[in-house]
Design a protein around this motif. Structure first.
Motif, PDB file in Angstrom:
ATOM      1  N   HIS A  88       0.817  -1.069  -0.417  1.00  0.00           N
ATOM      2  CA  HIS A  88      -0.112   0.379  -0.739  1.00  0.00           C
ATOM      3  C   HIS A  88       1.029   1.190   0.116  1.00  0.00           C
ATOM      4  O   HIS A  88       0.787   2.177  -0.873  1.00  0.00           O
ATOM      5  CB  HIS A  88      -0.854   0.048   1.353  1.00  0.00           C
ATOM      6  N   GLU A  89       2.034   1.602   0.647  1.00  0.00           N
ATOM      7  CA  GLU A  89       2.852   2.167   1.068  1.00  0.00           C
ATOM      8  C   GLU A  89       3.851   2.309  -0.517  1.00  0.00           C
ATOM      9  O   GLU A  89       3.804   3.851  -1.035  1.00  0.00           O
ATOM     10  CB  GLU A  89       3.723   1.826   2.172  1.00  0.00           C
ATOM     11  N   GLU A  91       2.221   1.703  -3.241  1.00  0.00           N
ATOM     12  CA  GLU A  91       1.077   2.099  -4.547  1.00  0.00           C
ATOM     13  C   GLU A  91       1.504   3.677  -4.074  1.00  0.00           C
ATOM     14  O   GLU A  91       1.047   4.245  -5.416  1.00  0.00           O
ATOM     15  CB  GLU A  91       0.055   1.162  -4.265  1.00  0.00           C
ATOM     16  N   ARG A  92       0.736   3.858  -2.997  1.00  0.00           N
ATOM     17  CA  ARG A  92       1.462   5.656  -3.014  1.00  0.00           C
ATOM     18  C   ARG A  92       2.451   6.113  -3.070  1.00  0.00           C
ATOM     19  O   ARG A  92       1.866   7.399  -4.224  1.00  0.00           O
ATOM     20  CB  ARG A  92       1.226   5.848  -1.034  1.00  0.00           C
ATOM     21  N   LEU A  96       1.986   9.225  -6.032  1.00  0.00           N
ATOM     22  CA  LEU A  96       2.771  10.564  -5.885  1.00  0.00           C
ATOM     23  C   LEU A  96       3.644  10.899  -7.311  1.00  0.00           C
ATOM     24  O   LEU A  96       3.216  11.582  -7.271  1.00  0.00           O
ATOM     25  CB  LEU A  96       3.482  10.345  -4.366  1.00  0.00           C
ATOM     26  N   VAL A 114      -3.869  11.560  -1.421  1.00  0.00           N
ATOM     27  CA  VAL A 114      -3.484  10.694  -1.512  1.00  0.00           C
ATOM     28  C   VAL A 114      -3.081   9.559  -0.714  1.00  0.00           C
ATOM     29  O   VAL A 114      -2.719   8.357  -0.371  1.00  0.00           O
ATOM     30  CB  VAL A 114      -2.341  10.743  -2.693  1.00  0.00           C
ATOM     31  N   GLU A 115      -2.571   9.566   0.686  1.00  0.00           N
ATOM     32  CA  GLU A 115      -1.941   9.502   1.571  1.00  0.00           C
ATOM     33  C   GLU A 115      -2.870   9.404   1.917  1.00  0.00           C
ATOM     34  O   GLU A 115      -2.784   7.505   3.343  1.00  0.00           O
ATOM     35  CB  GLU A 115      -0.576  10.438   2.604  1.00  0.00           C
ATOM     36  N   ALA A 117      -5.935   7.813   0.866  1.00  0.00           N
ATOM     37  CA  ALA A 117      -6.771   6.665  -0.189  1.00  0.00           C
ATOM     38  C   ALA A 117      -6.452   5.528   0.719  1.00  0.00           C
ATOM     39  O   ALA A 117      -5.151   5.093   0.293  1.00  0.00           O
ATOM     40  CB  ALA A 117      -6.790   7.498  -0.747  1.00  0.00           C
ATOM     41  N   GLU A 118      -7.812   4.389   0.564  1.00  0.00           N
ATOM     42  CA  GLU A 118      -6.914   3.226   0.391  1.00  0.00           C
ATOM     43  C   GLU A 118      -6.937   2.380  -1.134  1.00  0.00           C
ATOM     44  O   GLU A 118      -6.677   3.764  -1.801  1.00  0.00           O
ATOM     45  CB  GLU A 118      -8.993   2.813   0.251  1.00  0.00           C
ATOM     46  N   ILE A 119      -6.454   1.388  -1.136  1.00  0.00           N
ATOM     47  CA  ILE A 119      -5.333   0.522  -1.792  1.00  0.00           C
ATOM     48  C   ILE A 119      -6.337   1.015  -3.507  1.00  0.00           C
ATOM     49  O   ILE A 119      -6.535   1.087  -4.953  1.00  0.00           O
ATOM     50  CB  ILE A 119      -5.107  -1.030  -1.584  1.00  0.00           C
ATOM     51  N   LEU A 122      -6.447   4.098  -4.876  1.00  0.00           N
ATOM     52  CA  LEU A 122      -5.247   4.546  -5.799  1.00  0.00           C
ATOM     53  C   LEU A 122      -5.332   4.054  -6.637  1.00  0.00           C
ATOM     54  O   LEU A 122      -4.490   4.174  -7.687  1.00  0.00           O
ATOM     55  CB  LEU A 122      -3.813   4.061  -5.153  1.00  0.00           C
ATOM     56  N   TRP A 125      -6.946   5.922  -9.308  1.00  0.00           N
ATOM     57  CA  TRP A 125      -6.491   7.585  -9.546  1.00  0.00           C
ATOM     58  C   TRP A 125      -5.192   6.900 -10.197  1.00  0.00           C
ATOM     59  O   TRP A 125      -4.818   7.637 -10.922  1.00  0.00           O
ATOM     60  CB  TRP A 125      -5.818   7.941  -8.254  1.00  0.00           C
TER      61      TRP A 125
END
Length: 143
Positions: A88-89, A91-92, A96, A114-115, A117-119, A122, A125
């Motif tokens: 997840h981190e 993906e963020r 970004l 963005v930080e 948001a759920e997977i 993300l 997006w």
């Protein structure tokens, strides 16, 4: 300590064994025996002990351990939780980076969205960023 049953019975002794011998030729075998045992402990101790064990290994032992577990699918909820958190981190961070590459410096509010948001969001997006003409097209709900 390279016996998984013994490590399960006495996980703290297993951690001490890793600290004492982790950089030696049995380091990967010790870690392979101890790490499954400490997953059964409470989350805080398991995280702390796991960090101690992994830090005790030299590069050769760490590579050998990685080769042992390559392709292994974690069974414990503890490990699955942290693998998912890492993904997840990641993906963020990727999203970004893509947003900054497309639209320049991002407003603090966009970074915060963005930080937080759920997977699944993300992923939506990340698909939109490929064709969007503006940051709003990516982060806002389609009309």
């Amino acid at each position: 300590m390279t016996d998984t049953a013994e490590a399960a019975r006495r996980p703290e002794l297993g951690v001490l064994s890793a600290l004492a011998h982790g950089a030696g030729e049995q380091g990967a075998n010790i870690a392979a025996a101890v790490l499954p045992a400490i997953r059964e402990l409470d989350e805080d101790r398991a995280r702390f002990y796991g960090d101690l064990v992994l830090n005790s290994l030299d590069d050769t032992a760490r590579r050998a351990l990685e080769a042992m577990v390559k392709g292994y699918e974690y069974q414990s909820d503890f490990a699955k939780k942290y693998v998912a958190q890492g993904r997840h981190e990641g993906e963020r961070a990727i999203l970004l980076r893509q947003l900054r590459a497309r639209f320049g410096e991002l407003p603090d509010a966009a970074v915060a969205r963005v930080e937080g948001a759920e997977i699944a969001v993300l992923e939506q997006w990340a698909e939109r960023v490929l064709s969007a003409k503006s940051l709003a097209e990516v982060l806002d709900e389609p009309s």
